[in-house]
Design an enzyme around this catalytic site. Structure first.
Site: not given
Lengths: 305, 214
Positions: B104, B38
């Site tokens: 998650k 990212h």
């Protein structure tokens, strides 16, 4: 005389077992929770965890793929002599961690905090973390390996310096709000074992919270009746939030709520929160004077709570 | 448990029809990444040169990998907490036009808005499932930035078959499964605190001047 090599071997084995087995007290708490939950996703979360642990126990993987921070808790009894002295334990812990990483029981997860460089072996300043305590009983060398998962440590660690006038209400507000925030979307992997430290200095307070979460068997009752009552009240309150396994709709966001206390400054009321995730990874190895080794998922008696 | 299998890359029709809480598995090509993916993609414009149109499912994970006779073996592949990528999540979704994220926890409102723009969804894991998921990885195709980032943060390109189950935590309309639940817990909190004996309007003693809790 216990050699450094033997210490390394039992530390490696305890870490390997911790990474691949689910402790029996944790398993039975999860099984009870499956029966209690009624929502499909809540049940599915728990069933998936139990199945994942069965697979890793039969040699197909790990109890969880985030093997987290490599921690060792070491208790040294009066009947222990270690070749090279106590510092040999630090060297053994490094060697055991390096080997567990090379054999893929631990994921290479420890990195430099600024450069983010990953040495690939989980070794660096401060890691593996080894806590050594001495007792005046002949308990042998009693080691607990705990690969502490990132989710529970990163999202489940809070500290606040309260003041005497904040009282018991302050402790309760702090704990219940920590539970609500940290269980959001399953961040700490609920149902969590919640450790709460009360008293001491800031670092002692957090250490107590961590030990309460990691080193006390789930389902046991605090030996101090005041703490036992507080544990029961807070655990019951957490069940009213409507948050269940992995943050889904349900009941069981907390598997156990464990408090540990210390005396503190007359002006202070420090309180700390540290969570352990639902797989509760930890395994124990004890070597006695005869050289016989016992490996166990039962951590009772390592420390009195 | 009723599991709906979805072909990757996710079609606009499938994206549109997925409902919050629906349980799904996916088949096709995925790529992996975590924080380093990212940060580098957005801050430094450095990213793996894969065809994001075809390989469009971003799986938030740091797999445990082991090399056996020149082949990569997946030891465990456990989804990691996506919510911590929220600072860059929306930009990454827009930059690569990603229509499937798997991880998650969940993502925040900015990423949910970006997913709505591209017609994408976020899928969240069920339980702890890394060993079950690894059995559904049919092939490890490629790895990017292994030397630079190490095994955990590297980007792995994998082919998966009936990979899951996961549940829809953010749908293509920007709704989040966990938001309602959190609101409901917040609504219950005053009553729970009252039952614990915490007086109404109680707050911690403030010692840092008037800006705290402002």
């Amino acid at each position: 005389m216990i050699t450094q090599n033997v210490v390394e071997n039992i530390m490696f084995e305890a870490m390997r077992l911790a990474a691949t087995q689910m402790p029996p007290d944790v398993r039975s708490a999860l099984e009870s929770a499956v029966d209690e939950e009624s929502e499909e996703i809540a049940k599915a979360h728990l069933v998936s965890c139990l199945k994942n642990a069965e697979l890793s126990e039969s040699g197909k993987g790990l109890v969880c793929g985030d093997t987290g921070f490599p921690l060792y808790f070491v208790k040294i009894g009066t009947n222990v002599n270690i070749e090279g002295g106590v510092p040999a334990i630090y060297r053994a812990a490094q060697a055991a961690t390096r080997r567990a990483t090379a054999e893929a029981y631990l994921r290479p997860t420890m990195v430099d905090p600024i450069s983010r460089a990953n040495p690939g072996d989980n070794i660096g300043p401060g890691m593996p973390k080894v806590e050594i305590i001495f007792t005046d009983t002949p308990c042998g060398l009693d080691i607990i390996a705990a690969p502490k998962g990132g989710g529970s440590e990163i999202f489940g660690t809070f500290y606040r310096m309260l003041f005497p006038s904040d009282g018991l209400a302050g402790i309760k507000k702090f704990v219940i709000e920590c539970i609500k925030d940290s269980c959001y979307a399953g961040k700490i992997c609920p149902p969590a074992i919640v450790g709460v430290g009360i008293g001491g200095t800031a670092d002692l307070c957090m250490k107590l919270a961590k030990e309460a979460a990691l080193l006390r068997p789930v389902g046991t009752v605090n030996s101090d009746p005041r703490m036992a009552e507080l544990e029961r009240e807070l655990h019951d309150a957490a069940r009213q939030l409507g948050i269940g396994p992995m943050g889904s709709r349900g009941i069981n966001c907390v598997m156990g709520l464990h408090i540990a206390g210390a005396v503190t400054h007359t002006a202070a009321l420090p309180v700390a929160f540290n969570a352990q995730c639902l797989i509760g990874r930890r395994w124990r190895s004890i070597i006695d004077e005869s050289g016989e080794v016992i490996f166990s998922g039962d951590v009772s008696g390592w420390k009195e709570f | 448990m009723n599991i709906r299998n979805i072909k990757l890359p996710l079609s606009p029709e499938d994206a549109e029809s997925l409902k919050l809480g629906e349980i799904v598995s996916v088949s096709g090509m995925i790529f992996t990444g975590r924080s380093r993916f990212h940060i580098r993609a957005i801050e430094n414009d450095i990213y793996p040169t894969i065809n994001y149109h075809d390989i469009n499912c971003f799986f938030h994970v740091g797999p445990v990998m082991k090399k056996e006779n020149d082949d990569w073996e997946v030891v465990s592949i456990e989804p990691t907490s996506s919510i911590r990528f929220e600072r860059y999540g929306a930009d990454v979704v827009r930059k690569f036009k990603l229509r499937t994220l798997i991880g998650k926890t969940t993502m925040g409102p900015r990423t949910a808005a970006a997913l709505k723009e591209v017609g994408g969804v976020y899928l969240s894991k069920i339980g702890v499932c890394g060993n079950q998921l690894k059995a559904q990885v049919s092939k490890v195709h490629e790895v990017y930035f292994l030397d630079e980032l190490g095994k955990t943060e590297a980007t792995w390109v994998m082919e998966v078959e009936n990979f899951g189950p996961f549940f829809v935590a953010i749908d293509a309309h920007g709704n989040n499964y966990f938001e309602n639940l959190d609101q409901s817990a917040s609504n219950k909190l005053p009553e729970i605190e009252a039952a614990l004996g915490i007086p109404a309007g109680y707050d911690f003693t403030i010692v840092n001047g008037s800006t705290e809790n402002a």
